[in-house]
Structure formats: structure tokens, C-alpha cells
Motif scaffolding. Structure first.
Motif, PDB file in Angstrom:
ATOM      1  N   GLN A  48      -1.991  10.867 -11.887  1.00 29.67           N
ATOM      2  CA  GLN A  48      -3.414  11.169 -11.780  1.00 29.67           C
ATOM      3  C   GLN A  48      -4.290  10.075 -12.400  1.00 29.67           C
ATOM      4  N   LYS A  49      -3.731   9.279 -13.309  1.00 31.64           N
ATOM      5  CA  LYS A  49      -4.503   8.226 -13.981  1.00 31.64           C
ATOM      6  C   LYS A  49      -4.663   6.987 -13.108  1.00 31.64           C
ATOM      7  N   GLN A  50      -3.852   6.886 -12.079  1.00 33.92           N
ATOM      8  CA  GLN A  50      -3.898   5.693 -11.241  1.00 33.92           C
ATOM      9  C   GLN A  50      -5.137   5.735 -10.344  1.00 33.92           C
ATOM     10  N   SER A  51      -5.872   4.635 -10.321  1.00 36.64           N
ATOM     11  CA  SER A  51      -7.083   4.579  -9.506  1.00 36.64           C
ATOM     12  C   SER A  51      -6.742   4.641  -8.017  1.00 36.64           C
ATOM     13  N   LYS A  52      -7.664   5.200  -7.247  1.00 35.59           N
ATOM     14  CA  LYS A  52      -7.439   5.329  -5.812  1.00 35.59           C
ATOM     15  C   LYS A  52      -7.871   4.056  -5.090  1.00 35.59           C
ATOM     16  N   ILE A  53      -7.105   3.668  -4.089  1.00 36.25           N
ATOM     17  CA  ILE A  53      -7.420   2.495  -3.287  1.00 36.25           C
ATOM     18  C   ILE A  53      -7.473   2.902  -1.823  1.00 36.25           C
ATOM     19  N   VAL A  54      -8.525   2.488  -1.139  1.00 36.68           N
ATOM     20  CA  VAL A  54      -8.664   2.776   0.282  1.00 36.68           C
ATOM     21  C   VAL A  54      -8.215   1.545   1.058  1.00 36.68           C
ATOM     22  N   TYR A  55      -7.105   1.695   1.777  1.00 38.74           N
ATOM     23  CA  TYR A  55      -6.551   0.582   2.545  1.00 38.74           C
ATOM     24  C   TYR A  55      -6.581   0.936   4.020  1.00 38.74           C
ATOM     25  N   VAL A  56      -7.239   0.085   4.801  1.00 38.84           N
ATOM     26  CA  VAL A  56      -7.280   0.246   6.261  1.00 38.84           C
ATOM     27  C   VAL A  56      -6.807  -1.071   6.860  1.00 38.84           C
ATOM     28  N   ASP A  57      -5.671  -1.039   7.529  1.00 40.46           N
ATOM     29  CA  ASP A  57      -5.046  -2.270   8.010  1.00 40.46           C
ATOM     30  C   ASP A  57      -5.906  -3.008   9.032  1.00 40.46           C
ATOM     31  N   SER A  58      -6.704  -2.269   9.791  1.00 38.10           N
ATOM     32  CA  SER A  58      -7.504  -2.897  10.846  1.00 38.10           C
ATOM     33  C   SER A  58      -8.753  -3.597  10.310  1.00 38.10           C
ATOM     34  N   LEU A  59      -9.154  -3.278   9.075  1.00 36.73           N
ATOM     35  CA  LEU A  59     -10.348  -3.907   8.502  1.00 36.73           C
ATOM     36  C   LEU A  59     -10.012  -5.279   7.924  1.00 36.73           C
ATOM     37  N   PRO A  60     -10.914  -6.252   8.069  1.00 39.07           N
ATOM     38  CA  PRO A  60     -10.632  -7.606   7.581  1.00 39.07           C
ATOM     39  C   PRO A  60     -10.597  -7.722   6.059  1.00 39.07           C
ATOM     40  N   ASN A  61     -11.448  -6.943   5.389  1.00 36.39           N
ATOM     41  CA  ASN A  61     -11.498  -7.000   3.925  1.00 36.39           C
ATOM     42  C   ASN A  61     -10.534  -5.978   3.310  1.00 36.39           C
ATOM     43  N   LYS A  62      -9.467  -6.482   2.717  1.00 33.68           N
ATOM     44  CA  LYS A  62      -8.428  -5.619   2.143  1.00 33.68           C
ATOM     45  C   LYS A  62      -8.612  -5.482   0.633  1.00 33.68           C
ATOM     46  N   PRO A  63      -8.151  -4.372   0.061  1.00 33.24           N
ATOM     47  CA  PRO A  63      -8.103  -4.277  -1.408  1.00 33.24           C
ATOM     48  C   PRO A  63      -7.236  -5.411  -1.954  1.00 33.24           C
TER      49      PRO A  63
ATOM     50  N   ASN B 135       0.826  -1.205   0.000  1.00 32.75           N
ATOM     51  CA  ASN B 135       0.000   0.000   0.000  1.00 32.75           C
ATOM     52  C   ASN B 135       0.863   1.259   0.000  1.00 32.75           C
ATOM     53  N   LYS B 136       1.993   1.206   0.713  1.00 26.54           N
ATOM     54  CA  LYS B 136       2.920   2.344   0.741  1.00 26.54           C
ATOM     55  C   LYS B 136       3.480   2.610  -0.661  1.00 26.54           C
ATOM     56  N   ILE B 137       3.853   1.542  -1.357  1.00 24.55           N
ATOM     57  CA  ILE B 137       4.382   1.686  -2.719  1.00 24.55           C
ATOM     58  C   ILE B 137       3.308   2.242  -3.646  1.00 24.55           C
ATOM     59  N   TYR B 138       2.098   1.685  -3.545  1.00 23.76           N
ATOM     60  CA  TYR B 138       1.003   2.111  -4.408  1.00 23.76           C
ATOM     61  C   TYR B 138       0.643   3.575  -4.150  1.00 23.76           C
ATOM     62  N   THR B 139       0.599   3.957  -2.885  1.00 25.11           N
ATOM     63  CA  THR B 139       0.257   5.340  -2.526  1.00 25.11           C
ATOM     64  C   THR B 139       1.303   6.322  -3.050  1.00 25.11           C
ATOM     65  N   ALA B 140       2.571   5.929  -2.985  1.00 23.31           N
ATOM     66  CA  ALA B 140       3.646   6.790  -3.479  1.00 23.31           C
ATOM     67  C   ALA B 140       3.494   7.049  -4.972  1.00 23.31           C
ATOM     68  N   LYS B 141       3.180   6.005  -5.734  1.00 21.46           N
ATOM     69  CA  LYS B 141       2.997   6.187  -7.178  1.00 21.46           C
ATOM     70  C   LYS B 141       1.746   7.010  -7.479  1.00 21.46           C
ATOM     71  N   ALA B 142       0.688   6.802  -6.709  1.00 17.33           N
ATOM     72  CA  ALA B 142      -0.578   7.492  -6.946  1.00 17.33           C
ATOM     73  C   ALA B 142      -0.453   9.006  -6.768  1.00 17.33           C
ATOM     74  N   LYS B 143       0.462   9.439  -5.912  1.00 18.68           N
ATOM     75  CA  LYS B 143       0.644  10.875  -5.679  1.00 18.68           C
ATOM     76  C   LYS B 143       1.121  11.600  -6.931  1.00 18.68           C
TER      77      LYS B 143
END
Length: 243
Positions: A88-103, A77-85
Motif C-alpha cells: 500500500q505504501k508504493q506509489s501508483k504509476i499510470v502506464y499506457v504503452d500507446s502514449l509517447p510519454n512514459k513514466p 510495468n508488470k513487475i511494478y504493478t505486481a508489487k503495488a498490489k
């Protein structure tokens, strides 16, 4: 602007040159090399992996690939977030480590190595073959970790066989099959590729004395059997007056 973008990515990724995805090591690069592309693997300023693409072989036959759907983790997620910054064409992903269902993401690896080797030795890839002979240092991207949208992941889950194909000149896609019938084709966006693996070429010599690509091995693994990592130069015959 492009130079600033690349330098910023380099700084972000310099601390994570590789990542583990289900017990396999993938290289992390500011660039996003496509599956099946050929180029030079190198390290930038001894800080970061990089893969400079040079060409894509022409595929006249579909090449079997293996696909696995896996959940994101913190490092990915850290790598993906760095590229997304910076993309602009890269889709956004919501990642929450505490949630059971991950992207989710995909790992796609070349499975039919023999088929790819046959394509590289074929007449329709004569220019690619010559490039490999002349340079003796290029590699092929043989695996990628990539993020795609949930709808396409659903199509992948419904299929049972996957192939790398030419969608058009210098453009690959993934053909999905179910029970031997094609169900869909997925266009992999190179900008969504998070990490990659590469393979090296192994050479052998035919009975007629001609070198050909005999195999590919992961990373810089030693070639097996009577195959070699580089083409050996022919020994010049001694002239009569030297005898």
C-alpha cells in the motif's frame, strides 16, 4: 499474512527471473535489496531469484554512483504493478504503452568500486569484514532499478554528480551535487526497488600474509590478476618428524 504475501509474489515473479534494462541484465526478486547491502544471492525452489540481506557497511566517505533516467517498458510495468498490489505504501504509476510519454525509473550503479572496497577494509567495518571472511559466499548489491516521484527525478536531472552516503545508521541515501556543491539528498524507498544487480568480492594477500578485499566484479565474473574469489587456506608446515 506475510507468508501469503511472499508466496503470492513468488508466483507472480517466477516467470520473470531477470529483465533487460538498456542492455544490462537485472535480477527480479520478491524482496527489494538496497544498493550497497551485503547478503546471500540464491534461488527459491529453483524458480525465482532472491537476495537475503544481512548487513549494510558503514560509509565514512561518500561513494560515487552513476544514475540514469529511463522510461518504463511493458515488462517493468508488470513487475511494478505486481508489487503495488501487495504494498500500500508504493506509489501508483499510470502506464499506457500507446502514449509517447512514459513514466520514468532510475538505474543506480556503484561507480567508485575502489572507494567501496576501501570502506569494507577499514577498521570501522571490522564486523562486516569478519562476516565476509567467515562466510565466503556473500555478495553486494551493486545496482538497482527503482521508481521515484517526478519531483525527485527533476532534482537528479539538475545535478551532475551523485554519491551514496550514510543518512543515519543502517540507512543510505543519494547525495546530489552540482558543480561541486551539494544541492539535495534523496531517500531511496526500498519498497520501490524493482530489480537489482550484485557483485562478488575478490581477495588478495598482503606482504604480511593477511587477506584483504582487493576488488569487486559483476555477478559471478572471474576475479582478475592476483585476486581470488575465495580465501585460500594456509598450508600447514610439516612437523620435523614428518620430514
Amino acid at each position: 499474512m506475510k507468508r501469503i504475501f511472499f508466496v503470492l509474489l513468488l508466483v507472480v515473479f517466477s516467470s520473470c527471473q531477470s529483465t533487460r534494462i538498456k542492455n544490462d541484465t537485472y535480477k527480479v526478486s520478491p524482496r527489494s535489496p538496497e544498493l550497497g547491502s551485503i547478503g546471500q544471492s540464491k534461488s527459491l525452489f529453483d524458480l525465482q531469484n532472491d537476495f537475503e540481506e544481512r548487513t549494510l557497511p558503514k560509509l565514512e566517505n561518500k561513494i560515487r554512483v552513476a544514475i540514469e533516467v529511463l522510461p518504463f517498458n511493458k515488462k517493468l510495468n508488470k513487475i511494478y504493478t505486481a508489487k503495488a498490489k501487495f504494498n500500500q505504501k508504493q506509489s501508483k504509476i499510470v502506464y499506457v504503452d500507446s502514449l509517447p510519454n512514459k513514466p520514468e525509473l532510475l538505474t543506480i550503479r556503484l561507480q567508485d568500486v575502489t572507494g567501496m572496497v576501501a570502506e569494507l577494509n577499514a577498521v570501522h567495518n571490522a564486523s562486516v569484514f569478519k562476516l565476509l571472511v567467515d562466510t565466503q559466499k556473500y555478495k553486494m548489491v551493486s545496482g538497482i532499478a527503482v521508481s521515484i516521484n517526478p519531483d525527485e527525478i527533476a532534482k537528479i536531472r539538475q545535478a551532475d554528480t551523485y554519491y551514496l552516503i550514510n543518512l543515519q545508521e543502517n540507512k543510505y541515501g543519494i547525495a546530489l551535487y552540482k558543480s561541486g556543491k551539494k544541492t539535495s539528498t534523496i531517500d531511496i524507498n526500498s519498497e520501490a526497488i524493482l530489480a537489482y544487480q550484485y557483485s562478488s568480492f575478490c581477495w588478495a594477500i598482503s606482504e604480511k600474509g593477511n587477506w584483504y578485499i582487493a576488488d569487486m566484479v559483476e555477478g559471478n565474473t572471474n576475479c582478475k590478476g592476483k585476486t581470488y574469489s575465495k580465501i585460500k587456506k594456509k598450508k600447514k608446515a610439516k612437523k620435523m618428524f614428518d620430514m
